[in-house]
Write an enzyme that holds these catalytic residues in place. Structure first.
Site, PDB file in Angstrom:
ATOM      1  N   SER A  64      50.337  42.128  43.211  1.00 52.03           N
ATOM      2  CA  SER A  64      48.950  42.446  42.876  1.00 52.03           C
ATOM      3  C   SER A  64      48.886  43.724  42.026  1.00 52.03           C
ATOM      4  O   SER A  64      49.455  43.758  40.949  1.00 52.03           O
ATOM      5  CB  SER A  64      48.123  42.565  44.156  1.00 52.03           C
ATOM      6  OG  SER A  64      46.743  42.518  43.875  1.00 52.03           O
ATOM      7  N   ASP A 181      46.121  35.906  44.660  1.00 53.24           N
ATOM      8  CA  ASP A 181      46.762  37.201  44.905  1.00 53.24           C
ATOM      9  C   ASP A 181      48.060  37.081  45.713  1.00 53.24           C
ATOM     10  O   ASP A 181      48.099  36.440  46.758  1.00 53.24           O
ATOM     11  CB  ASP A 181      45.774  38.094  45.656  1.00 53.24           C
ATOM     12  CG  ASP A 181      46.154  39.565  45.627  1.00 53.24           C
ATOM     13  OD1 ASP A 181      47.306  39.882  45.981  1.00 53.24           O
ATOM     14  OD2 ASP A 181      45.306  40.390  45.256  1.00 53.24           O
TER      15      ASP A 181
END
Length: 330
Positions: A64, A181
């Site tokens: 991320s 994510d």
């Protein structure tokens, strides 16, 4: 006399005349950077301290926001240049250029295409094979929720896939597969770094707070005038980024699982740096300077532990797992 001593030293047992004694190779160091939204800007501060003290890193694994910072660093940008990019995101015009709202927001509020374009412009269409450091980015396959590890092809699309926060960013399509994510499955890829590369030690940087450290601030019992109370009610109902609203709930739920996964991954690190800042939010990108400073402080505290890795004289992975922990709270 000096010439005589030099000759005597060269003829000592185990030494060959005219042969220069070689220094042992330095250990190969990997860096694992965690997810964490705006808090991940603290990774920049850690990188700056490593650069300023001559700590060479051979490989970077990021999830991320950790993939965002790590990928740009692996491309050749230094810590100061990374800070400059973070500063650019504080201007209203730059922030608006990144937003491509989706209406109705059935799968997310932001499409992510503008973030992708911005990354392509910065990275200049770099591929993993053309990076200056070994790098991998972690994402999660949307359909199967399995971990996806990107090590080849286009870097920009891999980073966007890694930071597609569920509920906020629409699942990102890369090579026909949708991704969300990477923090959903592996928010701190320490074990992945160790299994992917021939590393002696892995330094982990975790910006996610420990479980139980967060406490919701409440306004109950405070005396406020009617105007401020009315504005507060409007903010809670109309601002998707206000504390306690939809995006905050989605992010908090995702962070809860990530915090538990991080605890396990952190135990695998040889040095664990935790630049913690519980007083700020995951979307406070305008506070970049504060996050970077917190990262710098934590890295400075960790320097003796990091330098000890180079002084041990050992370069085998079996000498790792000291799991030294350095935490900086602000």
């Amino acid at each position: 006399m000096a010439a005589f001593l030099h000759l005597f030293d060269a003829l000592r047992p185990g030494r060959e005349a005219g042969k220069v004694e070689e220094r042992p190779p330095r250990p190969r160091i990997g860096l694992a950077l965690s997810s964490g939204g705006a808090k991940g800007l603290a990774h920049i501060g850690v990188i700056q301290v490593l650069e300023e003290n001559g700590i060479e890193v051979d490989a970077v694994a990021g999830t991320s926001m950790g993939a965002y910072v790590g990928g740009l660093w692996a491309s050749g940008l230094n810590g100061k240049e990374l800070e400059g990019l973070a500063a650019d995101m504080t201007r209203r015009r730059d922030l608006l250029e990144l937003l491509d709202p989706v209406f109705p927001p059935r799968r997310g509020f932001v499409r992510g295409a503008n973030i992708h374009k911005r990354l392509e412009k910065t990275l200049q269409d770099r591929t993993f094979e053309g990076l200056e450091k070994s790098f991998l980015a972690v994402a999660t396959e949307f359909d199967t929720l399995e971990r996806a590890v990107f090590r080849s092809g286009d870097v920009a699309s891999a980073i966007v896939a890694s930071l597609a926060v569920p509920g906020v960013v629409v699942p990102f399509l890369r090579d026909g597969i949708e991704y969300i994510d990477g923090g959903v499955c592996d928010p701190l890829p320490v074990g992945l770094a160790k299994s992917t590369w021939d590393l002696d030690y892995v330094i982990a940087v975790n910006v996610l707070p420990p479980i139980g450290s967060l406490r919701r601030r409440s306004s109950h019992g405070r005396r406020r005038n009617y105007w401020r109370r009315g504005l507060g009610v409007l903010n809670q109902h109309l601002n998707y980024f206000a504390r306690g609203n939809l995006l905050d709930i989605l992010r908090a739920a995702a962070m809860g699982s990530q915090m538990r996964l991080v605890e396990k991954s952190a135990r695998e690190a040889d040095v664990l740096i935790s630049p913690l800042s519980p007083k700020t939010g995951w979307h406070d990108y305008h506070r970049y300077a504060k996050y970077i400073e917190i990262g710098r402080e934590a890295a400075m505290q960790a320097l003796p532990e990091i330098e000890a890795l180079f002084q041990s004289g050992e370069t085998s992975p079996t000498y790792g797992n000291t799991n030294r922990k350095v935490t900086s709270c602000a």
